[in-house]
Design a protein around this motif. Structure first.
Motif, mmCIF file in Angstrom:
data_model
loop_
_atom_site.group_PDB
_atom_site.id
_atom_site.type_symbol
_atom_site.label_atom_id
_atom_site.label_comp_id
_atom_site.label_asym_id
_atom_site.label_seq_id
_atom_site.Cartn_x
_atom_site.Cartn_y
_atom_site.Cartn_z
ATOM 1 N N LEU A 254 0.834 -1.201 0.000
ATOM 2 C CA LEU A 254 0.000 0.000 0.000
ATOM 3 C C LEU A 254 0.868 1.250 0.000
ATOM 4 O O LEU A 254 0.571 2.227 -0.705
ATOM 5 C CB LEU A 254 -0.925 -0.005 1.222
ATOM 6 N N LEU A 255 1.947 1.229 0.763
ATOM 7 C CA LEU A 255 2.860 2.376 0.795
ATOM 8 C C LEU A 255 3.414 2.660 -0.599
ATOM 9 O O LEU A 255 3.526 3.829 -1.002
ATOM 10 C CB LEU A 255 3.995 2.105 1.776
ATOM 11 N N ARG A 256 3.730 1.624 -1.340
ATOM 12 C CA ARG A 256 4.259 1.804 -2.698
ATOM 13 C C ARG A 256 3.237 2.502 -3.596
ATOM 14 O O ARG A 256 3.588 3.403 -4.368
ATOM 15 C CB ARG A 256 4.626 0.438 -3.287
ATOM 16 N N GLU A 262 2.267 2.743 -8.101
ATOM 17 C CA GLU A 262 2.526 1.445 -8.718
ATOM 18 C C GLU A 262 1.963 0.293 -7.887
ATOM 19 O O GLU A 262 2.040 0.300 -6.660
ATOM 20 C CB GLU A 262 4.036 1.233 -8.885
ATOM 21 N N PHE A 263 1.398 -0.702 -8.590
ATOM 22 C CA PHE A 263 0.963 -1.929 -7.931
ATOM 23 C C PHE A 263 0.902 -3.043 -8.970
ATOM 24 O O PHE A 263 0.981 -2.799 -10.183
ATOM 25 C CB PHE A 263 -0.419 -1.744 -7.278
ATOM 26 N N GLN A 264 0.755 -4.258 -8.479
ATOM 27 C CA GLN A 264 0.623 -5.425 -9.352
ATOM 28 C C GLN A 264 -0.549 -6.272 -8.881
ATOM 29 O O GLN A 264 -0.773 -6.415 -7.673
ATOM 30 C CB GLN A 264 1.906 -6.279 -9.319
ATOM 31 N N ARG A 265 -1.279 -6.808 -9.839
ATOM 32 C CA ARG A 265 -2.315 -7.766 -9.471
ATOM 33 C C ARG A 265 -1.669 -9.025 -8.886
ATOM 34 O O ARG A 265 -0.551 -9.383 -9.251
ATOM 35 C CB ARG A 265 -3.138 -8.163 -10.706
ATOM 36 N N ARG A 272 1.122 -1.903 -12.799
ATOM 37 C CA ARG A 272 -0.004 -1.037 -13.150
ATOM 38 C C ARG A 272 0.087 0.242 -12.315
ATOM 39 O O ARG A 272 0.834 0.310 -11.338
ATOM 40 C CB ARG A 272 -1.336 -1.757 -12.895
ATOM 41 N N PHE A 273 -0.711 1.232 -12.700
ATOM 42 C CA PHE A 273 -0.636 2.530 -12.033
ATOM 43 C C PHE A 273 -2.032 2.980 -11.606
ATOM 44 O O PHE A 273 -2.997 2.826 -12.359
ATOM 45 C CB PHE A 273 -0.005 3.588 -12.951
ATOM 46 N N SER A 274 -2.105 3.496 -10.410
ATOM 47 C CA SER A 274 -3.363 4.010 -9.884
ATOM 48 C C SER A 274 -3.348 5.534 -9.874
ATOM 49 O O SER A 274 -2.335 6.157 -9.525
ATOM 50 C CB SER A 274 -3.591 3.499 -8.453
#
Length: 480
Positions: A254-256, A262-265, A272-274
């Protein structure tokens, strides 16, 4: 023919469930579960939570006590805040009824119940639930003119378009989600999606997939790929409710997202980007949790760039009368009955009451008064029957001095060693440990994370202790 609304019946007596089902199946689609864990597991599997629940207080594993039933009320409202809960129980002491209402139950009905009365109560509760969301969406925002509420409204205007996360703090039932929605509505993103994820309402093993999505085959039951809340929020707003319950191992991810989007499924390597704005809400002191090592300090500082405290109802003075007027007018119009009034003594009692369940409790009290006493003047005696006055009076005794406590323990141990024909230190320590673990779980209403904090250990350690002691785990808990 219109679809019948769903009714969840939670009772471990099969005969009672069958009887209620036969009586009510013409009006409702009946769902049932015999325990708190099975009830929550059932709600999690449904595409939408049932609007009504009929709950017994005496449930396994302690059917002679009301603890499981009280815990279930909180669990159900965590999963579905709009659910209308009716308690149907043989444990009909007045204190149980008042406490169930304080926790969020709409009404308490003693067993055995008259079928016609019970059917009417359920239909009235269903109508009250239908009236709620629409009125909230159109009533123009938060209600109140007290200094504490005006401060909240000022902060909302100041923070509405801030590009940073906002941490919303406040007690259960105080209206944190309502404040979050007002923040979103006042921002430039107001016409874009607003999503809420309750971190306490999802099994720890499933939160990551809920937040970030998952690929097909990422875990058992993942038959297809699915977007998570961050993707579905788009460039709108995502509220992470009960953020203090987010597992420690997930907090770096979550911090990332908060730092660079940035996050990954789960089950994918593609980044991916939020673009979603993140709000977080909690009823815990996250600063203290971070200092104690139970919440990541870097995540806390990232979430709390701006902090907005939602005051409890007891600090809002005469706003309690404005909220009374608001909900009374709404439910009088919905029931098509003249509104009740409070006489002068009842009005004074209303202003003197602490409302430990905050706005949720106040709303349910108004619903009950409007249902029972339409068009009449409610006296202080009638109003007192709806209030949990024992809550305020029950203060814990002052702790004993440390040396007195230790001397007492030594004295008890000496007496036992002198009188017991056989003694096992391992058994004695195991009994003490089990007692403290069970006490913490009861105080935390079955929430393992909260119980672990009470015991000063981490959640994984508590799970291991529960396994060693033979205590059952909550449904959906990870297997070590």
């Amino acid at each position: 023919m219109p679809q019948r609304p769903a009714l969840l019946i939670v009772d471990d007596d099969e005969l009672i469930v069958e009887t209620l089902g036969a009586l009510l199946e013409a009006d409702f689609t009946i769902l049932s579960a015999p325990t708190r864990r099975q009830a929550i597991d059932l709600v999690r599997t449904l595409p939408a939570p049932p609007p009504l629940a009929l709950v017994d207080l005496g449930l396994p594993p302690v059917p002679h006590r009301a603890d499981e039933g009280f815990a279930l009320i909180g669990d159900l409202l965590a999963h579905a805040p709009q659910m209308q809960i009716i308690v149907l129980s043989g444990q009909s002491e007045e204190g149980n009824a008042r406490h169930a209402r304080t926790l969020g139950a709409l009404e308490f009905v003693a067993k055995p119940a008259d079928p016609a009365d019970l059917r009417k109560i359920l239909h009235d509760a269903l109508d009250a639930g239908r009236a709620g969301p629409g009125a909230r969406a159109t009533d123009g925002g938060l209600i109140g003119v007290s200094p504490a509420m005006l401060t909240v409204l000022d902060r909302i205007q100041q923070f509405a378009d801030a590009p940073f996360p906002i941490l919303i703090e406040g007690e259960s039932g105080a209206g944190k989600e309502r404040v979050a929605k007002q923040l979103h509505a006042a921002s430039a993103r107001g016409e874009r999606p607003f999503l809420t994820l309750n971190c306490a309402a999802i099994a720890p093993t499933l939160i990551e997939a809920a937040l970030f999505g998952h690929a097909r085959g990422a875990f058992t039951g993942a038959s297809g790929q699915r977007a998570g809340y961050f993707e579905e929020a788009g460039d709108g707003c995502l509220l992470l409710d009960e953020i203090g319950e987010l597992p420690l191992e997930l907090q770096p991810k979550l911090l990332r997202v908060l730092e660079n989007g940035e996050f990954q499924r789960v089950g994918e390597t593609q980044t991916r980007f939020s673009r979603a704005r993140v709000l977080a809400a909690t009823n815990r002191d996250l600063r203290a949790e971070a200092h104690a090592g139970r919440f990541r300090a870097d995540l806390y500082h990232r979430l709390s760039v701006f902090t907005l405290r939602v005051p409890p109802l007891r600090e809002l003075g005469h706003d309690r009368l404005l909220l009374l007027d608001h909900f009374r007018a709404r439910f009088a119009a919905q029931t098509r009955q003249p509104a009740f009034t409070l006489d002068e003594a009842a009005r004074d009692l209303w202003l003197d009451y602490d409302f430990p369940g905050n706005v949720r409790e106040l709303k349910n009290i108004v619903i009950r008064l409007q249902t029972k006493h339409p068009g009449t003047s409610v006296s202080a005696a009638l109003l007192a029957g709806e209030l949990d006055r024992d809550h305020r009076a029950s203060a814990p005794p002052p702790p004993s001095a440390p040396h007195d406590t230790f001397d007492s323990l030594v004295s008890d141990a000496t007496a036992e060693l002198q009188t017991a024909p056989t003694f096992s230190l391992d058994d004695a320590l195991r009994t003490q440990e089990r007692a403290y673990v069970e006490a913490a779980l009861r105080l935390a209403d079955g929430n393992v994370s909260k119980a672990a904090r009470l015991l000063g250990i981490n959640r994984t350690t508590l799970y291991n202790r529960m396994d060693t002691l033979g205590l059952p785990r909550p449904q959906g808990s990870p297997v070590q």
